[in-house]
Scaffold this active site. Sequence first.
Site, PDB file in Angstrom:
ATOM      1  CB  ILE A   1      -0.961   0.031   1.213  1.00  0.00           C
ATOM      2  CG1 ILE A   1      -0.197  -0.235   2.509  1.00  0.00           C
ATOM      3  CG2 ILE A   1      -2.104  -0.945   1.025  1.00  0.00           C
ATOM      4  CD1 ILE A   1      -1.046  -0.043   3.758  1.00  0.00           C
ATOM      5  N   GLY A   2       2.146   1.087  -0.012  1.00  0.00           N
ATOM      6  CA  GLY A   2       2.988   2.276  -0.053  1.00  0.00           C
ATOM      7  C   GLY A   2       4.443   1.892  -0.024  1.00  0.00           C
TER       8      GLY A   2
ATOM      9  N   GLY B   1       8.582   3.786   0.704  1.00  0.00           N
ATOM     10  CA  GLY B   1       9.323   4.990   1.080  1.00  0.00           C
ATOM     11  C   GLY B   1      10.783   4.652   1.176  1.00  0.00           C
ATOM     12  N   GLY B   2      11.551   5.583   1.676  1.00  0.00           N
ATOM     13  CA  GLY B   2      12.985   5.389   1.803  1.00  0.00           C
ATOM     14  C   GLY B   2      13.298   4.156   2.632  1.00  0.00           C
TER      15      GLY B   2
ATOM     16  N   GLY C   1      11.447   1.350   3.011  1.00  0.00           N
ATOM     17  CA  GLY C   1      11.082   0.060   2.423  1.00  0.00           C
ATOM     18  C   GLY C   1       9.616   0.066   2.018  1.00  0.00           C
ATOM     19  CG  MET C   2       8.281  -2.609  -0.547  1.00  0.00           C
ATOM     20  SD  MET C   2       7.598  -1.436  -1.706  1.00  0.00           S
ATOM     21  CE  MET C   2       8.770  -1.571  -3.042  1.00  0.00           C
ATOM     22  CB  VAL C   3       3.781   0.431   3.697  1.00  0.00           C
ATOM     23  CG1 VAL C   3       2.793   0.312   4.842  1.00  0.00           C
ATOM     24  CG2 VAL C   3       4.855   1.453   4.030  1.00  0.00           C
TER      25      VAL C   3
ATOM     26  CG  ASP D   1       9.015  14.260   6.211  1.00  0.00           C
ATOM     27  OD1 ASP D   1       8.868  15.275   5.489  1.00  0.00           O
ATOM     28  OD2 ASP D   1       9.154  13.116   5.752  1.00  0.00           O
TER      29      ASP D   1
END
Length: 845
Positions: free
Chosen positions: A513-514, A516-517, A519-521, A631
Amino acid sequence: METQNSLHFLTSLSLTLLCCLLLHFSAAVFIPADNYLLNCGSTTNASLYNRLFLADGSTTKSVSLSADRSIALKNPNPSQDSPALYNTARVFTGGGGGGDHSSYRFDIRRNGSHLVRFHFSPFVAEDFDLNFAKFSVLVGGFLVLGDFSTQVVVVKEFVVKVEVDVLEIMFRPVNGSGFGFVNAIEVFSAPSDFILDDGARFITTSGAVEEYTNLSSQVLETIYRINVGGLKLTPFNDTLWRTWIPDEDFLDFKSAAKRAVTTHTPNYQKGGSTREIAPDNVYMTAQEMNRENVNIDARFNITWDFPVGSGGGARARHLVRLHFCDIVSSSLNQLYFNVYINDYSAYKNLDLSTMTIHMLSAPLYIDFVADSDDSGVMRISVGPSDLSSAMKMNAILNGVEIMKMVHVTGLETDKKKKHIWILVGSIVGGFIILCLAVLAVLLSLKCKKKKPKPRPSESVGWTPLRVFGGSSRSRMSEGTVSASPGTNGYHSLKIPFADLQLATNSFDKNLIIGSGGFGMVFKGVLRDNTKIAVKRGVPGSRQGLPEFQTEITVLSKIRHRHLVSLVGYCEEQSEMILVYEYMEKGPLKKHLYGSGCMPLSWKQRLEICIGAARGLHYLHTGSAQGIIHRDIKSTNILLDENYVAKVADFGLSRSGPCLDETHVSTGVKGSFGYLDPEYFRRQQLTDKSDVYSFGVVLFEVLCARPAVDPLLAREQVNLAEWAMQWQKKGMLEQIIDPHLLGRIKPASLKKFGETAEKCLAEYGVDRPTMGDVLWNLESTLQLQESGPPRTPHEDGNAGAPGLPTPRNAPQDPSGSGGVEGDVGDGSSDLRTSQVFSQLITNEGR
Ligand SMILES: *[C@@H]1O[C@H](CO)[C@@H](O)[C@H](O)[C@H]1NC(C)=O
Ligand SMILES: *[C@@H]1O[C@H](CO)[C@@H](O)[C@H](O)[C@H]1NC(C)=O
Ligand SMILES: *[C@@H]1O[C@H](CO)[C@@H](O)[C@H](O)[C@H]1NC(C)=O
Ligand SMILES: *[C@@H]1O[C@H](CO)[C@@H](O)[C@H](O)[C@H]1NC(C)=O
Ligand SMILES: *[C@@H]1O[C@H](CO)[C@@H](O)[C@H](O)[C@H]1NC(C)=O
Ligand SMILES: *[C@@H]1O[C@H](CO)[C@@H](O)[C@H](O)[C@H]1NC(C)=O
């Protein structure tokens, strides 16, 4: 404007003064509850290092001397440079085998650890040559010195837990014909946290690390007290009148070490060390790896050998207290190192930054318990961890204390009493054990049904995780099978890898579902049907390790309705996995533009902004230390199935190294439009940086466009600039989301625009606090709902720069969770800004 600024300056000046005063008071000297200093064998008082030792002849109500055969002795030929205190002694000739008592009795006002010091300075007088005295000393029935004799001046120090109303110190010559003596005695209460029962690391002879409890009930004898990298400290310089000596003579290989010195006083933190544990001077000096004249990637240890002389090969157990304070790094998370005791690994990948509240120069200590071996030497080494990069390879040590656990041998006179206690103890104990056993059986039955036994954690090379803010107090760790889940908050959050595999269908790509820096979600479902979001670091990669730890330590401590909560984590098999509550509706951004979601109504948007502001306000002020998110953006505000906003991702962006990269790397573009301009100028992040980013989010919500859109005309690319132009012209309605046209009441829009504008003020000091923002957003919502203005000052100055947060800030209507975080009282703001100013000085480069 100018008067306002100078007013603000005055306010902050007086706050600063107030802080100084407070700090000054907190640095006040320690005053022991029990405090006895005796000049033995004397009728006059004498002082040593500014402390007055009272004549033991003139016994007061609270100290009594009961010595049937004791003699006050005076040195007929006192040496010029020995203190007056040492020119008299009390000599005990009785108490050998008979029933004679030679003892001092001290009334104890406060139970707990006490420091007991004996000063011995032998001299020759009358019929006595004190150099030949041979005797034993018992403190509260514990034999602390057996067959003791000395030909030199010596001070013996013991730490004893006292739980009686009267402490008796007894002197017994080794046999009828001998005698004992003492020149001076100190008995005083130690600070209550001086010896803690939890968290000491026991290095077993097989090299395993276990938790050592029950430390405070041990009688400890100080063997060494070392100011590593520093000078000798006398009782003048020490908060508990101790003496610390330099370390150089104990260094194994002098050229391996280099002295480090700072002139800044340490940043003492709650949960870390205190001035009483060790004085400033100890933490202001250290030895670090001497990397001159060696290859950049040369790995070596700094090693000290302390003779502890376990005579006759008998192993003696010792408390080894090591003091640390990162005075060598220029930024956080640079220093990872290993600690060895007697060549056994005692602490792997020690990361001082994560043990302290993300601050350099924050003192802490770690207690180790280790047995001396046949070598008769206690060997302490520090060396670089495998995790440290070649450039930043280092290891430090600021102080060492070695205390021998005095082997307790009972006293005949106490035997009878003990028998009774043992009897009573075993009856009561037996009953308790029975109850516990029943309870345990019941619990284990229950647990078995619920979930499988958690596997003992595989010893991967992780830096140990710890409770946020805890350090010296909560120091359990790495690879420790015996870590009790109850005492260490985050331990109970461990989730077995197998469970997560099951929950995510073995990390099925379709469940992503997502990303980022980090890893994966993945989306997942636990066995109890809880929906979860599983954030998995790239397996095997140590990248993001500090962020991983931060997220756990911070999040495990924080619960708030408007902060995404951590369900658990997994660190098995080199995995770094974080598990969060699943947020059904995903990021706020998705609902604003670009994804074809149903546009949100103005009221919904305001409620979301209010929720996020509430979460952020809690982050800034709710916990004692204050946390900067760093952030804030619309992708980090998530919505649950009821569109309740929760702030997410606040661990991953806040620790040092990433910060370094933030202003150089190109990867930063994603959040570029949200970055506080002041941060660029001064390279310092404060809570007001979050306020700035939040202001950008507010405009994003109003205008339904990204913070930065390179496809637009040049003057429109940056939303903050673009929206501010229109806001200043008073024509904000020109650029709002077309879906909102005609749906926002002018007063509400005006208030919203003003609030966002204030958030985007050029200088942090001119920006409101999140508490102010929250309050203004509540007003904005009220204005939309046509409610009457709530308080008189709602209109004019609410949120004006420099004004305190309104005391009657609205309470969480849901009444859940965040109440404590929402009390925006002045004191918490003061605390917070204090902390932030420290963060600034420490993190600014
Ligand atoms: C010693 O000092 C105590 C406390 O200050 C005082 O009460 C006492 O009179 C002094 N004794 C002598 C002998 O000076
Ligand atoms: C200290 O503890 C003992 C035993 O637990 C108790 O009898 C005594 O009253 C306590 N004294 C003080 C001063 O608290
Ligand atoms: C008593 O002390 C004397 C002199 O130190 C010593 O010779 C003798 O062995 C001692 N006796 C005992 C029973 O320890
Ligand atoms: C702690 O130590 C004391 C003294 O050695 C002992 O009496 C007590 O039983 C110990 N308690 C535990 C839990 O080990
Ligand atoms: C220790 O105290 C003495 C006396 O006050 C002072 O002269 C000395 O400079 C102090 N040393 C340190 C390291 O602070
Ligand atoms: C540091 O000392 C430990 C314990 O003796 C040893 O295992 C390790 O290899 C040493 N490290 C280096 C780099 O020499």
